[in-house]
Scaffold this motif. Sequence first.
Motif, PDB file in Angstrom:
ATOM      1  N   THR A  37       0.823  -1.205   0.000  1.00  0.00           N
ATOM      2  CA  THR A  37       0.000   0.000   0.000  1.00  0.00           C
ATOM      3  C   THR A  37       0.861   1.261   0.000  1.00  0.00           C
ATOM      4  OG1 THR A  37      -0.174  -0.095   2.417  1.00  0.00           O
ATOM      5  CG2 THR A  37      -1.980  -1.064   1.150  1.00  0.00           C
ATOM      6  N   ASN A  38       0.264   2.341  -0.499  1.00  0.00           N
ATOM      7  CA  ASN A  38       0.939   3.632  -0.528  1.00  0.00           C
ATOM      8  C   ASN A  38       0.711   4.359   0.805  1.00  0.00           C
ATOM      9  OD1 ASN A  38      -1.677   4.748  -0.687  1.00  0.00           O
ATOM     10  ND2 ASN A  38      -1.597   4.836  -2.910  1.00  0.00           N
ATOM     11  N   THR A  39       1.188   5.596   0.899  1.00  0.00           N
ATOM     12  CA  THR A  39       1.077   6.335   2.161  1.00  0.00           C
ATOM     13  C   THR A  39      -0.368   6.670   2.523  1.00  0.00           C
ATOM     14  OG1 THR A  39       1.465   8.404   0.977  1.00  0.00           O
ATOM     15  CG2 THR A  39       3.378   7.336   1.977  1.00  0.00           C
ATOM     16  N   ALA A  40      -1.274   6.635   1.561  1.00  0.00           N
ATOM     17  CA  ALA A  40      -2.694   6.881   1.836  1.00  0.00           C
ATOM     18  C   ALA A  40      -3.434   5.591   2.201  1.00  0.00           C
ATOM     19  CB  ALA A  40      -3.360   7.539   0.633  1.00  0.00           C
ATOM     20  N   GLY A  41      -2.720   4.462   2.192  1.00  0.00           N
ATOM     21  CA  GLY A  41      -3.324   3.192   2.581  1.00  0.00           C
ATOM     22  C   GLY A  41      -3.965   2.406   1.456  1.00  0.00           C
ATOM     23  N   GLY A  42      -3.837   2.896   0.212  1.00  0.00           N
ATOM     24  CA  GLY A  42      -4.402   2.192  -0.937  1.00  0.00           C
ATOM     25  C   GLY A  42      -3.362   1.347  -1.648  1.00  0.00           C
ATOM     26  N   VAL A  85      -6.588  -2.080   2.486  1.00  0.00           N
ATOM     27  CA  VAL A  85      -6.431  -3.370   3.167  1.00  0.00           C
ATOM     28  C   VAL A  85      -7.792  -3.976   3.474  1.00  0.00           C
ATOM     29  CG1 VAL A  85      -5.587  -4.492   5.274  1.00  0.00           C
ATOM     30  CG2 VAL A  85      -4.154  -2.808   4.101  1.00  0.00           C
ATOM     31  N   ARG A  86      -8.706  -3.178   3.970  1.00  0.00           N
ATOM     32  CA  ARG A  86     -10.038  -3.699   4.324  1.00  0.00           C
ATOM     33  C   ARG A  86     -10.845  -4.115   3.090  1.00  0.00           C
ATOM     34  NH1 ARG A  86     -10.604   1.898   4.863  1.00  0.00           N
ATOM     35  NH2 ARG A  86     -12.208   2.782   3.523  1.00  0.00           N
ATOM     36  N   ASN A  87     -10.439  -3.665   1.896  1.00  0.00           N
ATOM     37  CA  ASN A  87     -11.152  -3.988   0.660  1.00  0.00           C
ATOM     38  C   ASN A  87     -10.616  -5.237  -0.031  1.00  0.00           C
ATOM     39  OD1 ASN A  87     -10.922  -0.530   0.036  1.00  0.00           O
ATOM     40  ND2 ASN A  87     -12.808  -1.527   0.656  1.00  0.00           N
ATOM     41  N   GLY A  88      -9.469  -5.728   0.364  1.00  0.00           N
ATOM     42  CA  GLY A  88      -8.779  -6.780  -0.375  1.00  0.00           C
ATOM     43  C   GLY A  88      -9.493  -8.113  -0.351  1.00  0.00           C
ATOM     44  N   PRO A  89      -9.037  -9.035  -1.167  1.00  0.00           N
ATOM     45  CA  PRO A  89      -7.947  -8.879  -2.125  1.00  0.00           C
ATOM     46  C   PRO A  89      -8.401  -8.123  -3.377  1.00  0.00           C
ATOM     47  CG  PRO A  89      -8.897 -11.053  -2.363  1.00  0.00           C
ATOM     48  CD  PRO A  89      -9.616 -10.382  -1.203  1.00  0.00           C
ATOM     49  N   ALA A  90      -7.431  -7.648  -4.150  1.00  0.00           N
ATOM     50  CA  ALA A  90      -7.734  -7.047  -5.444  1.00  0.00           C
ATOM     51  C   ALA A  90      -7.852  -8.178  -6.460  1.00  0.00           C
ATOM     52  CB  ALA A  90      -6.622  -6.081  -5.851  1.00  0.00           C
ATOM     53  N   ARG A  91      -8.846  -8.080  -7.355  1.00  0.00           N
ATOM     54  CA  ARG A  91      -9.045  -9.111  -8.381  1.00  0.00           C
ATOM     55  C   ARG A  91      -9.072  -8.461  -9.756  1.00  0.00           C
ATOM     56  NH1 ARG A  91     -12.049 -14.440  -9.309  1.00  0.00           N
ATOM     57  NH2 ARG A  91     -11.694 -14.746  -7.115  1.00  0.00           N
ATOM     58  N   ALA A  92      -8.177  -8.920 -10.636  1.00  0.00           N
ATOM     59  CA  ALA A  92      -8.103  -8.421 -12.013  1.00  0.00           C
ATOM     60  C   ALA A  92      -8.782  -9.423 -12.936  1.00  0.00           C
ATOM     61  CB  ALA A  92      -6.650  -8.229 -12.436  1.00  0.00           C
TER      62      ALA A  92
END
Length: 130
Positions: A37-42, A85-92
């Motif tokens: 994640t970046n400094t904004a948490g995304g 983090v609370r949204n994960g996992p990312a799915r492509a």
Amino acid sequence: MTAPRSLRELFDQIGLQEVPSTDDTVEMEMPVDERVTNTAGGLQGGLIATMADVTAGQLAARSTPFGNAIATTDLFIRYLRPIKVRNGPARAVARILRTGKRSVVIQVDIYRGDDGELGATATVNFAAVG
């Protein structure tokens, strides 16, 4: 974490892996944690772009007559909402938009795992190099 010696080792370290999909798509997932994640948490934007490129490349290699003899010539990505983090996992999810004589255009949508919202969308163009 030690420096990866290969792309495969890098993908293993960040948890990027293929998941079951339909015959006309390729899907990959990546956990979202503090390592990515970046400094904004995304989820870091370059890793989202990497997910798009790798997922599209897998589909292009399997679904076109070019096989692995392809190269990314263009990648356009639009970031729509953060994947935290609370949204994960990312799915492509990749699907072919058009196949030409020496190229292929693929759409990749990257979703948030918790609510299925679209986090980013990309168009990736590949050219045959062989």
